[in-house]
Write a protein that holds these residues in place. Structure first.
Motif, PDB file in Angstrom:
ATOM      1  N   GLU A 210      47.235  48.582  47.478  1.00  0.00           N
ATOM      2  CA  GLU A 210      47.552  46.832  47.662  1.00  0.00           C
ATOM      3  C   GLU A 210      48.085  46.545  46.942  1.00  0.00           C
ATOM      4  O   GLU A 210      48.912  45.304  47.633  1.00  0.00           O
ATOM      5  CB  GLU A 210      45.882  46.785  47.494  1.00  0.00           C
TER       6      GLU A 210
ATOM      7  N   THR B 128      24.735  51.558  44.732  1.00  0.00           N
ATOM      8  CA  THR B 128      25.879  51.901  45.262  1.00  0.00           C
ATOM      9  C   THR B 128      26.924  52.720  44.752  1.00  0.00           C
ATOM     10  O   THR B 128      26.926  52.660  43.650  1.00  0.00           O
ATOM     11  CB  THR B 128      26.366  50.491  45.856  1.00  0.00           C
TER      12      THR B 128
ATOM     13  N   THR C 299      39.402  54.401  43.401  1.00  0.00           N
ATOM     14  CA  THR C 299      38.957  53.080  43.699  1.00  0.00           C
ATOM     15  C   THR C 299      41.244  52.453  42.909  1.00  0.00           C
ATOM     16  O   THR C 299      41.542  51.718  43.061  1.00  0.00           O
ATOM     17  CB  THR C 299      38.847  52.403  42.211  1.00  0.00           C
TER      18      THR C 299
ATOM     19  N   GLU D 199      29.355  53.999  45.582  1.00  0.00           N
ATOM     20  CA  GLU D 199      30.876  53.861  46.751  1.00  0.00           C
ATOM     21  C   GLU D 199      31.694  52.807  46.231  1.00  0.00           C
ATOM     22  O   GLU D 199      31.946  52.468  45.039  1.00  0.00           O
ATOM     23  CB  GLU D 199      30.746  53.308  48.219  1.00  0.00           C
TER      24      GLU D 199
ATOM     25  N   CYS E 114      35.078  49.133  39.037  1.00  0.00           N
ATOM     26  CA  CYS E 114      33.410  49.540  39.452  1.00  0.00           C
ATOM     27  C   CYS E 114      32.144  49.465  39.159  1.00  0.00           C
ATOM     28  O   CYS E 114      31.482  50.111  39.738  1.00  0.00           O
ATOM     29  CB  CYS E 114      33.686  51.607  39.440  1.00  0.00           C
TER      30      CYS E 114
ATOM     31  N   PRO F 257      34.509  49.990  45.262  1.00  0.00           N
ATOM     32  CA  PRO F 257      34.204  47.979  45.258  1.00  0.00           C
ATOM     33  C   PRO F 257      35.026  47.789  45.952  1.00  0.00           C
ATOM     34  O   PRO F 257      36.247  48.463  46.703  1.00  0.00           O
ATOM     35  CB  PRO F 257      34.380  47.785  43.884  1.00  0.00           C
ATOM     36  N   GLN F 258      34.336  47.177  47.092  1.00  0.00           N
ATOM     37  CA  GLN F 258      35.125  46.248  48.775  1.00  0.00           C
ATOM     38  C   GLN F 258      35.569  45.400  47.870  1.00  0.00           C
ATOM     39  O   GLN F 258      37.124  45.565  48.713  1.00  0.00           O
ATOM     40  CB  GLN F 258      34.300  45.753  49.296  1.00  0.00           C
ATOM     41  N   VAL F 259      35.915  44.856  47.221  1.00  0.00           N
ATOM     42  CA  VAL F 259      36.828  43.745  46.362  1.00  0.00           C
ATOM     43  C   VAL F 259      37.282  44.251  45.487  1.00  0.00           C
ATOM     44  O   VAL F 259      37.224  43.920  43.877  1.00  0.00           O
ATOM     45  CB  VAL F 259      36.301  41.934  45.972  1.00  0.00           C
TER      46      VAL F 259
END
Length: 602
Positions: free
Chosen positions: A67, A122, A60, A124, A39, A126-128
Motif C-alpha cells: 500500500e 477471525t 500483513t 485473517e 493485527c 486485518p482489512q484496514v
C-alpha cells in the motif's frame, strides 16, 4: 528512554497533508510492533489463542508495504536492529522487568486457565491497514506478545521477491541507520521513535510516524504530518544547524517547561552552556550510527536480532562503552567483556522454572562456538529472561572449545535415535524437548511425573486442557528448544563465515539443523494439542524409553501411572527406596545437567 514530550511539542509545526512521492526508509522494529498492533485490533487481548500467527503478521507486513508503494512512495530500505550499545542497558533491563511483571499479573488473573479462542474469532489479516486510530487498549491483563514475532517478520520479508533485497539486520541500531540513509539520500524515515526528530536528517530529510498515516479519501495517496527539521527550525526562528538538538536537550534537562520557555532557552543556549559535557554526549548519541563491531555499515547479517547482538560482541571493533550520565547509579554494572543474551519472553508459568531452562545445553553449545570467533575463552554468558528485579541475568557456564565435538556428537546421536522412532518429521524437535523435560525433572530432584509425560497421558485419556498453565508451560519449553536450536544453527553459520572452517562434527550438526522449521511453523497454542496427539500415536513415550534405556535414574519417570485429571501430586517414595537412596548416597556419581551426557555410555 527518549526525549520526553518532544513529539507533542513539535506536532503543531509539522507539515500536514498528502505525502508527496519520495523515497522512504523504514524503522523495522517500529514497523513490526505497529503491524502487531494492527493485527490485534479485533482480538480478545487476554486470549493467547487469538493472537495472530507469524504468517498473518508477515502477510500483513507485505500488504502494508504494498500500500505504501501503491501510494507513490518508494521503499528504499527496511532496517532492523542487529546490535544495541551498552548505554541501552538500563532501559532494556527495565523493559524486561516490566514485561515479566505483566506476565505475573496475567498469571494471577487466570490461575485456573487462560481464556480460549471465541467461536467466531477471525484469524485473517486485518482489512484496514491505515486506521484513523489504533484505539486505546484498556485490557488489564493481556497475554504477552508472540515471542518471536520480530524475527518472524524479518524471515517473511527475506523470503519475499520484492522486499528481500530491501530488508537488512544492521550492525547497530535501526534508527541510526535510517537517519544516516535519509541524511545522505533525502526522503523520509517512517518510524514510531520521536528521537529521530533530533537526528540530523539533512536538508531533504523528514520523519513520518506510523500511527499518523491515513488513507486520503479523495485520492490513492496517504496523508500524515511530516516533520522536516529545517522547516520546523524556520517556524520556530531557531538555528537550522543544531537548533532541534538544543531544543531537545533543553526539554531533556527541564521536561516541565512550556513550549515558549523551551524556545526562549534554546535561542539563549542555556542548558548547553550549563551542562557542556552532557550536551556533547547528547549530540554524539544522535550524530552517526553506533556500530557493534568492525563490520562496515553495508554488511549483511543473516542472524536474528538477538543472536546478532551476542555474535557481534565477539568480533573485534568498537563496543560502545558509553553510559548515560542520567542512569540510576544503583543499577548493577557489567564488565564490557561480559556477554549477555536477551532471550524473548515466553508465555510460561511464573510458578515454574523458566521454560528456557530445559534447553540450556543447546545454547551452551552455541555460545561455546563463539570462542573460535572471539579467539578467547568465554567462561560465562549471562542470559536475561524472566526477571523479578534488575539484575545481570542468570550466569550460564560455557564448555571449553575443545569439548565442542563431544557435545555435538552426542546431540547428533540423540537426534538420530529420535528420527529412527518418529521419522524425518518436525516432531523430532518436540520429542527432543520432551527428553529435555525428563532430564530437567530428574536434575531438579523432583519425584513427580515430568510435565511432558503428564500431558501425553492426559491427552490419551481425552482430558487435556489446552488453556491450562501446564499445557502452556510445556508448549513454551518446546518453543524454547526450537529457538535454541535455531540459535545454534545461526551461530554455526556465523562461525563458518568468520573462521572459514567447521570441524566434521559441527558441519554435520549444521546439516542436521537445516531441517529445523521456519518460525512460521513453530508449535503454537492453536496446533500444539494436535502435535501432542501425533506424538502419542507415534509412540513418543516408547521413543524416550529407548533413548533413556542406559540411565536407570530416568526410566522410572517414564513408567509412572497415568495422572488423574486433577492437579498431579508428587509421588510418594517408599521406605525401601529411601533406604536404598541413603545407602548409595556416599558413592553416587555426580548427576550431569546436560542431556547430551546421557549418551556417553553408548
Amino acid at each position: 528512554m527518549g526525549v520526553p514530550h518532544l513529539r507533542r511539542h513539535l506536532e503543531p509545526y509539522a507539515q500536514k497533508g498528502v505525502i508527496e512521492p519520495c523515497n522512504v526508509v523504514i524503522d523495522g522494529p517500529a514497523l513490526a510492533y505497529h503491524i502487531l498492533a494492527l493485527c490485534l485490533r479485533s482480538t480478545q487481548k487476554s486470549s493467547p489463542s487469538e493472537q495472530p500467527s507469524y504468517d498473518v503478521l508477515g502477510c500483513t507486513t507485505v500488504a502494508w508495504l504494498d500500500e505504501i508503494q501503491a501510494s507513490g512512495l518508494t521503499v528504499s530500505a527496511i532496517y532492523f536492529d542487529g546490535f544495541l550499545p551498552q548505554s541501552k542497558y538500563h532501559e532494556r533491563q527495565q523493559r524486561v522487568l516490566r514485561n515479566s511483571q505483566d506476565l505475573s499479573k496475567y498469571h494471577q488473573a487466570y490461575l485456573n486457565g487462560v481464556p480460549k479462542e471465541r467461536p467466531h474469532a477471525t484469524t485473517e489479516p486485518p482489512q484496514v491497514l491505515f486506521p484513523q486510530s489504533l484505539g486505546v487498549d484498556k485490557t488489564k491483563s493481556k497475554a504477552p506478545d508472540p515471542p518471536f514475532f520480530v524475527p518472524a517478520i524479518i524471515e517473511y520479508l527475506k523470503n519475499h521477491a520484492v522486499y528481500s533485497s530491501l530488508t537488512a539486520v544492521v550492525p547497530g541500531e535501526a534508527d541510526g541507520f535510517c537517519a544516516e540513509y535519509v541524511r545522505l539520500n533525502g526522503g523520509a524515515v517512517i518510524t514510531s521513535d520521536s528521537d529521530l526528530l533530533v537526528s540530523a536528517l539533512g536538508p531533504r530529510g523528514s520523519a513520518i510516524f506510523l500511527g499518523d498515516i491515513e488513507k486520503c479519501a479523495e485520492s490513492k495517496g496517504l496523508v500524515a504530518p511530516q516533520y522536516c527539521g529545517p522547516d520546523i527550525c524556520q517556524r520556530l526562528s531557531i538555528e537550522h544547524g543544531d537548533g532541534l538538538c538544543r531544543l531537545a536537550f533543553e526539554l531533556t534537562m527541564e521536561p516541565t517547561l512550556s513550549m515558549p520557555e523551551i524556545i526562549r532557552n534554546t535561542k539563549m543556549g542555556i542548558a548547553a552552556a550549563d551542562f557542556p559535557e552532557d550536551y556533547s554526549l547528547f549530540l554524539a548519541k544522535y550524530s552517526t550510527p553506533e556500530l557493534g563491531s568492525s563490520l562496515k555499515p553495508g554488511y549483511e547479517i543473516h542472524l536474528d536480532p538477538r543472536v546478532s547482538e551476542i555474535a557481534l560482541r565477539c568480533l573485534p571493533g568498537p563496543k560502545n562503552k558509553d553510559r548515560s550520565s542520567k542512569n540510576d547509579q544503583t543499577e548493577p554494572e557489567s564488565d564490557d567483556n561480559d556477554l549477555q543474551m536477551y532471550l524473548p519472553l515466553l508465555l510460561d508459568s511464573p510458578s515454574r522454572t523458566s521454560a528456557w531452562e530445559a534447553s540450556k545445553s543447546v545454547r551452551q553449545l552455541a555460545y561455546a562456538l563463539l570462542q573460535s570467533v572471539k579467539a578467547a575463552p568465554i567462561p560465562i554468558v549471562s542470559e536475561v529472561k524472566r526477571l523479578q528485579s534488575v539484575s545481570l541475568g542468570a550466569p550460564l557456564e560455557i564448555p571449553r572449545l575443545s569439548s565442542i565435538d563431544k557435545h555435538g556428537t552426542a546431540l547428533l546421536a540423540m537426534v538420530s535415535k529420535i528420527r529412527h522412532a518418529v521419522g524425518k518429521s518436525e516432531l523430532v524437535w518436540v520429542v527432543l524437548s520432551m527428553l529435555q523435560d525428563v532430564v530437567l525433572t530428574k536434575d531438579h530432584g523432583k519425584t513427580s511425573t515430568p510435565l511432558s509425560v503428564q500431558l501425553l497421558r492426559l491427552d490419551a485419556a481425552r482430558k487435556l486442557d489446552e488453556g491450562s498453565w501446564e499445557f502452556l508451560h510445556f508448549l513454551a519449553q518446546v518453543q524454547a528448544t526450537c529457538y535454541s536450536l535455531r540459535i545454534l544453527q545461526q551461530i554455526l553459520n556465523f562461525t563458518k563465515h568468520h573462521t572459514h572452517e567447521l570441524s566434521s562434527v559441527t558441519s554435520e550438526v549444521s546439516q542436521c539443523l537445516s531441517a529445523l522449521p521456519p518460525l512460521g511453523r513453530f508449535p503454537s497454542v492453536r496446533d500444539f494439542a494436535e502435535t501432542l496427539a501425533r506424538i502419542r500415536d507415534m509412540g513418543g513415550l516408547s521413543c524416550l524409553a529407548t533413548i533413556c534405556a542406559d540411565d536407570e535414574e530416568l526410566l522410572p519417570y517414564l513408567r509412572k501411572p497415568a495422572p488423574s485429571p486433577q492437579a498431579v501430586k508428587p509421588a510418594k517414595i517408599s521406605k525401601k527406596s529411601k533406604r536404598k537412596a541413603t545407602s548409595q548416597s556416599g558413592s553416587a556419581r555426580p548427576r550431569s545437567s546436560n542431556p547430551f551426557d546421557l549418551l556417553d555410555n553408548e
